[in-house]
Motif scaffolding. Structure first.
Motif, PDB file in Angstrom:
ATOM      1  N   LEU A 356      -4.273  18.519 -22.963  1.00 34.25           N
ATOM      2  CA  LEU A 356      -3.806  17.230 -23.467  1.00 34.25           C
ATOM      3  C   LEU A 356      -4.583  16.069 -22.857  1.00 34.25           C
ATOM      4  O   LEU A 356      -5.034  16.144 -21.713  1.00 34.25           O
ATOM      5  CB  LEU A 356      -2.321  17.052 -23.155  1.00 34.25           C
ATOM      6  N   SER A 357      -4.699  14.988 -23.621  1.00 40.47           N
ATOM      7  CA  SER A 357      -5.389  13.806 -23.098  1.00 40.47           C
ATOM      8  C   SER A 357      -4.647  13.189 -21.928  1.00 40.47           C
ATOM      9  O   SER A 357      -5.240  12.505 -21.093  1.00 40.47           O
ATOM     10  CB  SER A 357      -5.581  12.765 -24.210  1.00 40.47           C
ATOM     11  N   ASP A 358      -3.328  13.416 -21.850  1.00 42.08           N
ATOM     12  CA  ASP A 358      -2.558  12.933 -20.691  1.00 42.08           C
ATOM     13  C   ASP A 358      -2.812  13.788 -19.461  1.00 42.08           C
ATOM     14  O   ASP A 358      -2.518  13.368 -18.339  1.00 42.08           O
ATOM     15  CB  ASP A 358      -1.060  12.941 -21.006  1.00 42.08           C
ATOM     16  N   GLY A 359      -3.314  14.992 -19.672  1.00 43.34           N
ATOM     17  CA  GLY A 359      -3.686  15.844 -18.557  1.00 43.34           C
ATOM     18  C   GLY A 359      -2.509  16.495 -17.853  1.00 43.34           C
ATOM     19  O   GLY A 359      -1.367  16.479 -18.318  1.00 43.34           O
ATOM     20  N   LEU A 360      -2.818  17.047 -16.697  1.00 40.06           N
ATOM     21  CA  LEU A 360      -1.881  17.824 -15.893  1.00 40.06           C
ATOM     22  C   LEU A 360      -1.603  17.098 -14.588  1.00 40.06           C
ATOM     23  O   LEU A 360      -2.513  16.572 -13.947  1.00 40.06           O
ATOM     24  CB  LEU A 360      -2.496  19.196 -15.601  1.00 40.06           C
ATOM     25  N   ASP A 361      -0.333  17.087 -14.176  1.00 43.50           N
ATOM     26  CA  ASP A 361       0.039  16.527 -12.879  1.00 43.50           C
ATOM     27  C   ASP A 361      -0.621  17.374 -11.789  1.00 43.50           C
ATOM     28  O   ASP A 361      -0.429  18.592 -11.723  1.00 43.50           O
ATOM     29  CB  ASP A 361       1.558  16.547 -12.728  1.00 43.50           C
ATOM     30  N   LEU A 362      -1.418  16.740 -10.936  1.00 46.25           N
ATOM     31  CA  LEU A 362      -2.150  17.454  -9.893  1.00 46.25           C
ATOM     32  C   LEU A 362      -1.220  18.247  -8.988  1.00 46.25           C
ATOM     33  O   LEU A 362      -1.588  19.306  -8.457  1.00 46.25           O
ATOM     34  CB  LEU A 362      -2.965  16.448  -9.069  1.00 46.25           C
ATOM     35  N   ARG A 363       0.020  17.774  -8.844  1.00 43.89           N
ATOM     36  CA  ARG A 363       0.963  18.427  -7.930  1.00 43.89           C
ATOM     37  C   ARG A 363       1.392  19.807  -8.421  1.00 43.89           C
ATOM     38  O   ARG A 363       1.968  20.584  -7.652  1.00 43.89           O
ATOM     39  CB  ARG A 363       2.194  17.540  -7.733  1.00 43.89           C
ATOM     40  N   VAL A 364       1.111  20.130  -9.685  1.00 46.17           N
ATOM     41  CA  VAL A 364       1.446  21.459 -10.199  1.00 46.17           C
ATOM     42  C   VAL A 364       0.570  22.523  -9.556  1.00 46.17           C
ATOM     43  O   VAL A 364       0.977  23.679  -9.396  1.00 46.17           O
ATOM     44  CB  VAL A 364       1.282  21.482 -11.737  1.00 46.17           C
ATOM     45  N   LEU A 365      -0.636  22.146  -9.133  1.00 45.56           N
ATOM     46  CA  LEU A 365      -1.590  23.093  -8.574  1.00 45.56           C
ATOM     47  C   LEU A 365      -1.321  23.345  -7.100  1.00 45.56           C
ATOM     48  O   LEU A 365      -0.800  22.477  -6.388  1.00 45.56           O
ATOM     49  CB  LEU A 365      -3.013  22.556  -8.741  1.00 45.56           C
ATOM     50  N   ASP A 366      -1.697  24.533  -6.643  1.00 46.03           N
ATOM     51  CA  ASP A 366      -1.618  24.806  -5.211  1.00 46.03           C
ATOM     52  C   ASP A 366      -2.821  24.170  -4.513  1.00 46.03           C
ATOM     53  O   ASP A 366      -3.666  23.520  -5.158  1.00 46.03           O
ATOM     54  CB  ASP A 366      -1.537  26.308  -4.933  1.00 46.03           C
ATOM     55  N   GLU A 367      -2.920  24.363  -3.220  1.00 47.13           N
ATOM     56  CA  GLU A 367      -3.975  23.716  -2.445  1.00 47.13           C
ATOM     57  C   GLU A 367      -5.360  24.117  -2.932  1.00 47.13           C
ATOM     58  O   GLU A 367      -6.264  23.285  -3.068  1.00 47.13           O
ATOM     59  CB  GLU A 367      -3.810  24.068  -0.960  1.00 47.13           C
ATOM     60  N   ALA A 368      -5.515  25.410  -3.226  1.00 46.55           N
ATOM     61  CA  ALA A 368      -6.807  25.883  -3.724  1.00 46.55           C
ATOM     62  C   ALA A 368      -7.108  25.277  -5.087  1.00 46.55           C
ATOM     63  O   ALA A 368      -8.258  24.916  -5.389  1.00 46.55           O
ATOM     64  CB  ALA A 368      -6.809  27.406  -3.806  1.00 46.55           C
ATOM     65  N   GLY A 369      -6.091  25.156  -5.920  1.00 44.55           N
ATOM     66  CA  GLY A 369      -6.282  24.565  -7.236  1.00 44.55           C
ATOM     67  C   GLY A 369      -6.679  23.100  -7.157  1.00 44.55           C
ATOM     68  O   GLY A 369      -7.524  22.623  -7.932  1.00 44.55           O
ATOM     69  N   GLU A 370      -6.089  22.379  -6.213  1.00 43.08           N
ATOM     70  CA  GLU A 370      -6.454  20.969  -6.031  1.00 43.08           C
ATOM     71  C   GLU A 370      -7.911  20.841  -5.596  1.00 43.08           C
ATOM     72  O   GLU A 370      -8.637  19.955  -6.065  1.00 43.08           O
ATOM     73  CB  GLU A 370      -5.532  20.322  -4.997  1.00 43.08           C
ATOM     74  N   ALA A 371      -8.342  21.723  -4.707  1.00 43.22           N
ATOM     75  CA  ALA A 371      -9.740  21.702  -4.269  1.00 43.22           C
ATOM     76  C   ALA A 371     -10.665  22.019  -5.448  1.00 43.22           C
ATOM     77  O   ALA A 371     -11.730  21.401  -5.606  1.00 43.22           O
ATOM     78  CB  ALA A 371      -9.941  22.705  -3.135  1.00 43.22           C
ATOM     79  N   THR A 372     -10.259  22.949  -6.285  1.00 41.40           N
ATOM     80  CA  THR A 372     -11.051  23.289  -7.469  1.00 41.40           C
ATOM     81  C   THR A 372     -11.118  22.099  -8.423  1.00 41.40           C
ATOM     82  O   THR A 372     -12.167  21.837  -9.030  1.00 41.40           O
ATOM     83  CB  THR A 372     -10.443  24.502  -8.191  1.00 41.40           C
ATOM     84  N   ALA A 373     -10.012  21.372  -8.565  1.00 38.00           N
ATOM     85  CA  ALA A 373     -10.007  20.189  -9.435  1.00 38.00           C
ATOM     86  C   ALA A 373     -10.995  19.141  -8.927  1.00 38.00           C
ATOM     87  O   ALA A 373     -11.688  18.487  -9.720  1.00 38.00           O
ATOM     88  CB  ALA A 373      -8.599  19.610  -9.515  1.00 38.00           C
ATOM     89  N   ARG A 374     -11.075  18.986  -7.621  1.00 39.77           N
ATOM     90  CA  ARG A 374     -12.030  18.019  -7.069  1.00 39.77           C
ATOM     91  C   ARG A 374     -13.472  18.460  -7.344  1.00 39.77           C
ATOM     92  O   ARG A 374     -14.338  17.628  -7.656  1.00 39.77           O
ATOM     93  CB  ARG A 374     -11.786  17.841  -5.568  1.00 39.77           C
ATOM     94  N   ARG A 375     -13.718  19.766  -7.248  1.00 41.70           N
ATOM     95  CA  ARG A 375     -15.059  20.261  -7.570  1.00 41.70           C
ATOM     96  C   ARG A 375     -15.362  20.067  -9.055  1.00 41.70           C
ATOM     97  O   ARG A 375     -16.490  19.710  -9.431  1.00 41.70           O
ATOM     98  CB  ARG A 375     -15.188  21.744  -7.205  1.00 41.70           C
ATOM     99  N   ALA A 376     -14.359  20.270  -9.882  1.00 40.69           N
ATOM    100  CA  ALA A 376     -14.544  20.096 -11.324  1.00 40.69           C
ATOM    101  C   ALA A 376     -14.874  18.640 -11.650  1.00 40.69           C
ATOM    102  O   ALA A 376     -15.689  18.356 -12.541  1.00 40.69           O
ATOM    103  CB  ALA A 376     -13.292  20.538 -12.082  1.00 40.69           C
ATOM    104  N   ALA A 377     -14.270  17.720 -10.908  1.00 42.72           N
ATOM    105  CA  ALA A 377     -14.583  16.304 -11.114  1.00 42.72           C
ATOM    106  C   ALA A 377     -16.034  16.025 -10.724  1.00 42.72           C
ATOM    107  O   ALA A 377     -16.752  15.291 -11.416  1.00 42.72           O
ATOM    108  CB  ALA A 377     -13.623  15.431 -10.310  1.00 42.72           C
ATOM    109  N   ALA A 378     -16.477  16.625  -9.621  1.00 41.79           N
ATOM    110  CA  ALA A 378     -17.859  16.432  -9.181  1.00 41.79           C
ATOM    111  C   ALA A 378     -18.854  17.019 -10.179  1.00 41.79           C
ATOM    112  O   ALA A 378     -19.982  16.521 -10.306  1.00 41.79           O
ATOM    113  CB  ALA A 378     -18.052  17.073  -7.801  1.00 41.79           C
ATOM    114  N   GLU A 379     -18.423  18.046 -10.918  1.00 43.05           N
ATOM    115  CA  GLU A 379     -19.297  18.686 -11.904  1.00 43.05           C
ATOM    116  C   GLU A 379     -19.186  18.039 -13.284  1.00 43.05           C
ATOM    117  O   GLU A 379     -19.817  18.497 -14.247  1.00 43.05           O
ATOM    118  CB  GLU A 379     -18.944  20.173 -12.012  1.00 43.05           C
TER     119      GLU A 379
END
Length: 421
Positions: A356-379
């Motif tokens: 969705l264009s509204d996206g996903l609440d970051l808090r749904v992810l675990d710690e590893a998932g949050e780190a992956t999201a940050r890498r995805a932003a960098a990519e």
């Protein structure tokens, strides 16, 4: 609605739901899906639970003429089951009639099912009431009658503007008829009109797809859905590709078609709100599908229909005759069900909300998932500004690789291939 159903656990014959599933029902949005399983012909790519008259034959209870009454019986069953909730459900906010070809039924039959829903649960004052339609199955009079029955949104299956692409997909409507249907639906007073498109069919060129996009935009809908062709096992299309008669869709071509779709629809004033769906304004977004994508409750009426209430998901028997026979005995048509555990619900939330264009609440992810999201932003796969505000929102490149991003966020690993669909 794929034709192959999962296994699950046995469903109670009376359709009863666990007490925990009914708690808090008042606070959750509630919709109704009605599946109409009839088609004049079966398209070669279709894997949905649908039947032609020849396939059904004289099976008792499987007639179009008696179908509305069977569906109404399930609506009444749903009312009895949900009346056990500690507090009444919220009024129905969305009704979606899909198929198959719902418009093979008379408007009066579709209206009778809608009235049963309203009588059993109540309809919200601004309820969205949608039906799908084959362009050749309606005319202006039919659309006038359908609008008079209370339908205010309609979705026409256009697929393509090119005759040879329609022939490959085994679609039977005449090129140009979907565009005419948009004008007729507007004249009949429908608030919102959608055109469904499919890209990546064997033999479709870039020019063919561009012509389809241009024709859809020119028709004047306020919503367009565009899906990559998926070759489902067991379909005639899959058999043709396996024999080498047709060529399978190419991932790179599908990605290019998606980029072309975004560019064309964006230039025409449409904005994406889900990976495969664009609307001219927020009011034109399909609220019923948003209910699915955001974890709401819905009851699925009809053969093979799926339902979800409070973390319990179940699905009905597939064949219309078996469906009608069960209801005639006062027995739930549910074939099986599953109670979703916390991990499954989290996985499904990530899979759906990330699209969705509204996206996903970051808090749904675990710690590893949050780190992956940050890498995805960098990519460049996730919008950095949105991530800083606590939302995981896909960039355009991320939308092309949505499934791979989901796998990475869930720690499943990925092979970064095109995943638009």
């Amino acid at each position: 609605m794929p034709s192959i159903l999962p296994d699950g656990e046995p469903a109670p014959s009376d359709g009863a739901l666990p007490t925990a599933a009914l708690e808090g029902a008042t606070d959750r949005p509630f919709g109704v899906y009605v599946h109409v399983p009839f088609c004049v012909t079966r398209c070669g790519y279709c894997d949905f639970n649908t039947y032609t008259a020849e396939e059904l034959g004289p099976a008792p209870g499987a007639s179009r003429a008696t179908y509305a009454q069977a569906a109404i019986e399930e609506v009444r069953l749903a009312g009895r089951v949900l009346s056990a909730a500690p507090a009444p459900n919220a009024p129905v906010s969305t009704v979606f009639v899909g198929g198959g070809t719902p418009t093979l039924l008379p408007p009066a039959d579709l209206g009778a099912v809608l009235r049963a829903v309203a009588e059993e649960f109540g309809l919200a004052p601004d309820a969205e009431v949608t039906t799908e339609a084959n362009p050749e199955s309606v005319d202006r009079r039919y659309l006038d009658d359908l609008r008079a029955q209370g339908f205010n949104r309609i979705s026409f299956g256009m697929q393509s503007a090119r005759p040879h692409v329609l022939a490959t997909l085994e679609r039977r409507h005449t090129p140009g008829r979907p565009q005419a249907c948009v004008a007729e639906a507007r004249a009949a007073g429908f608030d919102h009109v959608n055109l469904d498109l499919i890209y990546g069919a064997p033999g479709e060129s870039d020019d063919d797809w561009q012509a389809s996009l241009d024709a859809a935009v020119a028709a004047g809908p306020d919503h367009v859905s565009a899906y990559a062709l998926i070759v489902e096992d067991g379909t005639r299309l899959a058999a043709q590709i396996r024999r080498g008669v047709l060529t399978a869709p190419d991932d790179d071509v599908l990605a290019d078609r998606y980029l072309r779709t975004e560019a064309t629809l964006g230039a025409a004033g449409f904005s994406w709100y889900e990976v495969s769906n664009w609307a001219r304004e927020e009011a034109a977004r399909c609220r019923h599908n948003l209910l699915y994508w955001t974890g709401g409750d819905w009851w699925g009426i009809g053969p093979g229909a799926h339902s979800h209430v409070g973390g319990v998901r179940w699905w009905n028997v597939k064949h219309p005759a078996a469906y009608a026979e069960r209801l005639s005995r006062g027995v739930s048509p549910a074939q099986a069900r599953e109670v979703l555990d916390t991990q499954t619900r989290t996985v499904e939330r990530v899979m759906l909300e990330l699209r969705l264009s509204d996206g996903l609440d970051l808090r749904v992810l675990d710690e590893a998932g949050e780190a992956t999201a940050r890498r995805a932003a960098a990519e460049g796969l996730v919008v950095a500004e949105a991530l800083a505000a606590g939302r995981v929102v896909l960039t355009l490149r991320g939308r092309l690789l949505a499934d791979a991003v989901v796998r990475d966020l869930l720690g499943w690993g990925s092979d970064l291939v095109s995943s638009v669909s």
